[in-house]
Design an enzyme around this catalytic site. Sequence first.
Site, short mmCIF file in Angstrom:
data_model
loop_
_atom_site.label_atom_id
_atom_site.label_comp_id
_atom_site.label_asym_id
_atom_site.label_seq_id
_atom_site.Cartn_x
_atom_site.Cartn_y
_atom_site.Cartn_z
N ASP A 270 32.66 39.70 32.09
CA ASP A 270 32.23 38.40 31.56
C ASP A 270 32.56 37.29 32.56
O ASP A 270 33.73 37.06 32.87
CB ASP A 270 32.94 38.15 30.23
CG ASP A 270 32.45 36.92 29.51
OD1 ASP A 270 31.73 36.10 30.13
OD2 ASP A 270 32.77 36.74 28.32
N TRP A 272 30.81 34.28 31.95
CA TRP A 272 30.24 33.14 31.21
C TRP A 272 31.19 32.62 30.13
O TRP A 272 30.87 31.69 29.41
CB TRP A 272 28.91 33.54 30.58
CG TRP A 272 27.94 34.07 31.56
CD1 TRP A 272 27.09 33.34 32.38
CD2 TRP A 272 27.69 35.44 31.88
NE1 TRP A 272 26.36 34.17 33.16
CE2 TRP A 272 26.70 35.47 32.90
CE3 TRP A 272 28.21 36.65 31.44
CZ2 TRP A 272 26.22 36.66 33.45
CZ3 TRP A 272 27.74 37.82 31.99
CH2 TRP A 272 26.76 37.83 32.98
N ASP A 273 32.35 33.27 30.02
CA ASP A 273 33.34 32.89 29.00
C ASP A 273 32.76 33.00 27.59
O ASP A 273 32.94 32.12 26.75
CB ASP A 273 33.88 31.48 29.26
CG ASP A 273 35.26 31.28 28.67
OD1 ASP A 273 35.90 32.28 28.29
OD2 ASP A 273 35.72 30.13 28.56
N TYR A 274 32.06 34.12 27.34
CA TYR A 274 31.47 34.36 26.02
C TYR A 274 32.49 34.99 25.06
O TYR A 274 32.16 35.92 24.34
CB TYR A 274 30.28 35.31 26.16
CG TYR A 274 29.01 34.71 26.69
CD1 TYR A 274 28.71 33.37 26.48
CD2 TYR A 274 28.08 35.49 27.36
CE1 TYR A 274 27.54 32.82 26.95
CE2 TYR A 274 26.90 34.95 27.85
CZ TYR A 274 26.63 33.62 27.64
OH TYR A 274 25.46 33.07 28.09
#
Length: 275
Positions: A270, A272-274
Amino acid sequence: GGRALAWEHRSGDFFAGDAERAPTNFQVTPLVVNDTLYYCTGFMRVFALDPETGAERWVFDPELKARESGGPYPLTCRGVAYWEAEDPVPGAACQRRILYGTKDSELIALDADTGRPCADFGENGRVELREGIGEAPPWEYYPTSPPLVMGDLAILGALVADQLRTDAPSGVVRAFDVRSGRRVWAWDPVPPGYARRIREGERYQRGTPNVWSILSGDESRGLVFVPTGNAPPDAYAGERHGLDHYSSSTVALDARTGEVAWSFQSVHRDVWDYD
């Protein structure tokens, strides 16, 4: 006909923020239990109200030291947790408890009926959550979500500030005895077989995914479901060295031991810091 407002309660705990100090944020989910409504504020005060009238029964102020510490995030307390003894001692204090964490990195236990700190819990009702974490300014590491109470354990993680450094504080999840405040177990979210590199004076691996949000559990299976954030520095994966194994995942832990039962990763590598 329109519905009439039954009551309202104003804590007064509002601050818009300035150049040095963080603003408050109101994200709390109130708890209605023990014929009482409990909620906490951005200044980490806890209010106990009559749920029918909104009348104040008690208020507890931890006298937050980190109120002036600033940092990138608003002052937030998302809620408190409740515990009651299976076999309460008649007339004894703290047979019903409210537990919650503060920006001072303390886990606090209060008598749910009076709001007084539980003298048998940690030191005068407080447990220091920085123990074993190591160096970090007040705004970089502290809990914002309520602990999960399962049996006689209070289980919680903590916020760790994003996008700052590869050696961010550990994302450890810990369980504490609700009566004594003793640490019962700790899940250090390192990959299976990983050779941990622990600094002097610290207990847990730095740079692991943290658990800042709400935990849930299944008492019949004895599992705690842990929603992990993203390993630092969140938007770059090149220096994680495999420590994102449990990033952006749901991890099921054994509630008695903290051992991993299973995990599911929703976003691999990750950036995108999802979480």
